[in-house]
Design a protein around this motif. Structure first.
Motif, short mmCIF file in Angstrom:
data_model
loop_
_atom_site.label_atom_id
_atom_site.label_comp_id
_atom_site.label_asym_id
_atom_site.label_seq_id
_atom_site.Cartn_x
_atom_site.Cartn_y
_atom_site.Cartn_z
N LEU A 18 -39.69 8.78 49.42
CA LEU A 18 -38.77 9.85 49.02
C LEU A 18 -37.66 10.00 50.05
O LEU A 18 -36.47 10.08 49.70
CB LEU A 18 -39.53 11.15 48.84
N ILE A 19 -38.03 10.01 51.31
CA ILE A 19 -37.03 10.12 52.38
C ILE A 19 -36.11 8.91 52.39
O ILE A 19 -34.88 9.03 52.51
CB ILE A 19 -37.73 10.28 53.76
N LEU A 20 -36.69 7.71 52.23
CA LEU A 20 -35.90 6.48 52.23
C LEU A 20 -34.90 6.46 51.09
O LEU A 20 -33.71 6.17 51.28
CB LEU A 20 -36.84 5.27 52.14
N LEU A 21 -35.36 6.79 49.89
CA LEU A 21 -34.49 6.74 48.72
C LEU A 21 -33.40 7.80 48.80
O LEU A 21 -32.25 7.56 48.40
CB LEU A 21 -35.31 6.91 47.45
N LEU A 22 -33.74 8.97 49.33
CA LEU A 22 -32.73 10.02 49.48
C LEU A 22 -31.69 9.64 50.53
O LEU A 22 -30.50 9.91 50.36
CB LEU A 22 -33.40 11.35 49.85
N SER A 23 -32.13 8.99 51.59
CA SER A 23 -31.21 8.62 52.68
C SER A 23 -30.18 7.59 52.21
O SER A 23 -29.03 7.61 52.66
CB SER A 23 -32.01 8.07 53.86
N TYR A 24 -30.60 6.70 51.33
CA TYR A 24 -29.71 5.63 50.88
C TYR A 24 -29.26 5.83 49.43
O TYR A 24 -28.80 4.89 48.79
CB TYR A 24 -30.43 4.28 50.98
N ARG A 25 -29.41 7.04 48.92
CA ARG A 25 -29.26 7.27 47.48
C ARG A 25 -27.90 6.84 46.93
O ARG A 25 -27.81 6.27 45.83
CB ARG A 25 -29.53 8.73 47.12
N HIS A 26 -26.83 7.10 47.66
CA HIS A 26 -25.50 6.78 47.13
C HIS A 26 -25.34 5.27 46.95
O HIS A 26 -24.91 4.80 45.88
CB HIS A 26 -24.41 7.32 48.06
N SER A 27 -25.69 4.50 48.00
CA SER A 27 -25.54 3.05 47.92
C SER A 27 -26.49 2.46 46.89
O SER A 27 -26.11 1.54 46.14
CB SER A 27 -25.81 2.43 49.30
N LEU A 28 -27.72 2.96 46.84
CA LEU A 28 -28.69 2.41 45.88
C LEU A 28 -28.26 2.68 44.45
O LEU A 28 -28.46 1.82 43.57
CB LEU A 28 -30.07 3.03 46.15
N ARG A 29 -27.67 3.83 44.22
CA ARG A 29 -27.16 4.13 42.88
C ARG A 29 -26.01 3.20 42.53
O ARG A 29 -25.91 2.69 41.41
CB ARG A 29 -26.71 5.59 42.80
N GLN A 30 -25.10 2.98 43.49
CA GLN A 30 -24.00 2.04 43.27
C GLN A 30 -24.52 0.66 42.88
O GLN A 30 -24.03 0.03 41.95
CB GLN A 30 -23.15 1.91 44.54
N PHE A 31 -25.53 0.18 43.62
CA PHE A 31 -26.06 -1.16 43.38
C PHE A 31 -26.72 -1.26 42.01
O PHE A 31 -26.69 -2.32 41.39
CB PHE A 31 -27.07 -1.52 44.47
N TRP A 32 -27.35 -0.18 41.55
CA TRP A 32 -28.00 -0.23 40.25
C TRP A 32 -26.97 -0.22 39.11
O TRP A 32 -27.13 -0.91 38.11
CB TRP A 32 -28.97 0.93 40.10
N LEU A 33 -25.91 0.58 39.28
CA LEU A 33 -24.90 0.69 38.23
C LEU A 33 -23.97 -0.52 38.18
O LEU A 33 -23.39 -0.82 37.14
CB LEU A 33 -24.07 1.96 38.43
N GLU A 34 -23.82 -1.21 39.31
CA GLU A 34 -22.96 -2.40 39.36
C GLU A 34 -23.52 -3.47 38.43
O GLU A 34 -24.71 -3.80 38.49
CB GLU A 34 -22.89 -2.94 40.78
N PRO A 35 -22.70 -4.03 37.53
CA PRO A 35 -23.19 -5.07 36.62
C PRO A 35 -23.86 -6.22 37.38
O PRO A 35 -23.46 -6.57 38.49
CB PRO A 35 -21.93 -5.55 35.90
N MET A 36 -24.88 -6.79 36.75
CA MET A 36 -25.63 -7.88 37.36
C MET A 36 -25.43 -9.15 36.52
O MET A 36 -25.62 -9.13 35.31
CB MET A 36 -27.11 -7.51 37.46
N ILE A 37 -25.06 -10.22 37.20
CA ILE A 37 -24.69 -11.47 36.55
C ILE A 37 -25.85 -12.45 36.65
O ILE A 37 -26.41 -12.66 37.72
CB ILE A 37 -23.44 -12.09 37.22
N LYS A 38 -26.20 -13.08 35.54
CA LYS A 38 -27.33 -14.01 35.55
C LYS A 38 -26.94 -15.45 35.83
O LYS A 38 -27.80 -16.28 36.08
CB LYS A 38 -28.09 -13.94 34.22
N GLN A 39 -25.65 -15.78 35.78
CA GLN A 39 -25.19 -17.15 36.02
C GLN A 39 -24.09 -17.13 37.08
O GLN A 39 -23.39 -16.12 37.24
CB GLN A 39 -24.68 -17.78 34.72
N PRO A 40 -23.92 -18.24 37.79
CA PRO A 40 -22.86 -18.28 38.81
C PRO A 40 -21.48 -18.13 38.17
O PRO A 40 -21.18 -18.77 37.16
CB PRO A 40 -23.02 -19.66 39.44
N ILE A 41 -20.66 -17.28 38.76
CA ILE A 41 -19.26 -17.12 38.35
C ILE A 41 -18.39 -17.39 39.57
O ILE A 41 -18.61 -16.81 40.64
CB ILE A 41 -18.98 -15.71 37.80
N ILE A 42 -17.42 -18.29 39.43
CA ILE A 42 -16.54 -18.67 40.54
C ILE A 42 -15.10 -18.40 40.15
O ILE A 42 -14.63 -18.85 39.10
CB ILE A 42 -16.71 -20.16 40.90
N ILE A 43 -14.40 -17.64 41.00
CA ILE A 43 -12.98 -17.36 40.80
C ILE A 43 -12.27 -17.58 42.14
O ILE A 43 -12.71 -17.06 43.17
CB ILE A 43 -12.72 -15.91 40.33
#
Length: 411
Positions: A18-43
């Protein structure tokens, strides 16, 4: 005694996590909401192209030819976004004014027609995407003030004014001086109008020079239809020499700004002039795959125009990178920034991960990039809990780890 030990462990798991998740909550939420790509994309993302000698047009044509040779499994050719600078100093007029008045040479002038034509041809061929870098790479009055005080800048103006890359670093930041909203609004309107005159359409994507910009600049960009901002994963609002100050410490792909614009993140560098090799670049693609992110390579104009030898080396490095990437990951994709930003709404090739167990695995990888998080997650048992949940059901159709562990990459 055993029961008491179990109660203590259980309590530790609850309280510690609980303490760990609360301490990093903003970044962890960002990482979960950020789209996740299943194949390599190169630009490939290349900045600073604009007014210059005719040789630059020839170089752009070589880049276009090279990228056109490589296609992904969908038949799409390799892609490079071009951050365009639309104007450089008019050295003759500035010198005639005794360095008291600024004047510029725009990309749409006849002497730059070959460069403009090469940029348009690359876009029409589907190899280039034209993005706004800035009317100028610098703030004109700040540059003029510097020239008045510095003989080295006078030499630059006389001999190298097309090469803004050679300016002292602080002068290259267009939005670095403290500007009022009215000045920003006028400057943004001018650069958007000039972009339209040069290319015949309005810019949708912007790359802030040296990644220094402010929310006031974003507001003006938004008012002119620019909906996507390329970032380095932060927003720098001030620069002094080599020191940057930021007001957004972490930006992730597809994060929305206060004005409703979408941020994308350039997460890798590929500058052969700095000694970067294609083997290192492949490792960076691997790293992006592990985090379920696209790989956006930043590679500036100077890699291709500093010298014939440097240009040839840069082209060879890109060729080797693309050849080995296609061999290593036959399902890799080449996209433009606009296609990438539209993926959450338009994903015809099913590149996004939606299964929650798959996403949990990627989320854990991203979380491990946070300072001390891996160690703390191991200590609280969160790492083991996530691993256990992931292992509860086989992930037969998830090839993220196959990319890393089952493909043999050449040395």
């Amino acid at each position: 005694m055993i029961l008491l030990s179990l109660e203590i462990i259980f309590l530790w798991l609850i309280v510690g996590n609980l303490i760990l998740l609360l301490s990093y909550r903003h970044s962890l939420r960002q990482f979960w909401l950020e789209p996740m790509i299943k194949q390599p994309i190169i630009i490939f993302e290349s900045d600073d192209w604009g007014p210059g000698p005719i040789e630059h047009a020839q170089t752009l044509h070589k880049i276009q030819q090279l990228l056109s040779e490589f296609r992904d499994y969908r038949g799409h050719c390799a892609h490079m976004t071009i951050g365009t600078v639309l104007s450089i100093p008019d050295a003759e007029k500035i010198q005639q004014s005794q360095y008291q008045e600024y004047a510029g040479l725009d990309l749409c002038l006849p002497q730059f027609s070959d460069i403009l034509s090469s940029l348009k041809q690359g876009q029409q061929a589907g190899v280039f995407s034209l993005q706004l870098h800035g009317r100028e790479h610098y703030w004109p009055s700040k540059l003029l003030s510097g020239i008045q005080k510095n003989n080295e800048l006078k030499e630059w103006l006389e001999h190298d004014s097309a090469y803004t890359e050679k300016l002292p670093s602080p002068l290259q930041s267009r939005w670095n001086p403290a500007l009022n909203i009215a000045d920003i609004a006028v400057a943004v309107k001018q650069e958007v109008d000039l972009f339209k005159r040069c290319f015949g359409f309005a810019p949708e994507v912007v790359v802030p020079p040296t990644f220094v910009w402010s929310e006031e600049v974003e507001i003006s960009w938004r008012s002119h239809g620019i909906h996507t901002i390329i970032t380095p994963g932060q927003r720098f609002i001030k620069r002094t020499d080599s020191h940057f100050s930021s007001d957004k410490k972490r930006i992730v792909n597809h994060q929305t700004s206060a004005t409703g614009q979408t941020y994308l993140v350039r997460n890798q560098y590929f500058e052969p002039e700095f000694g970067h090799q294609w083997q290192e670049a492949l490792d960076k693609v691997c790293n992006s795959i592990g985090l379920a992110r696209p790989c956006l390579f930043e590679t500036h104009r100077f890699n291709f125009v500093n010298s014939p030898e440097g240009s040839q080396n840069s082209l060879s490095q890109i060729r080797n990178l693309l050849e080995q990437a296609i061999k290593t990951w036959p399902d890799c994709c080449f996209l433009s920034s606009l296609e990438l930003v539209r993926l959450p709404q338009h994903d015809p090739d099913k590149l996004l991960i939606h299964n929650w167990r798959h996403r949990l695995q990627c989320w854990r990888n991203r979380a491990f990039t946070l300072p001390k998080f891996r160690h703390l997650a191991t200590l609280t048992g969160l790492n083991f809990i996530c691993w256990l949940i992931i292992q509860m059901k086989p992930i037969a159709d998830f090839n993220l780890w196959q990319h890393q562990n089952q493909k043999t990459r050449p040395n």
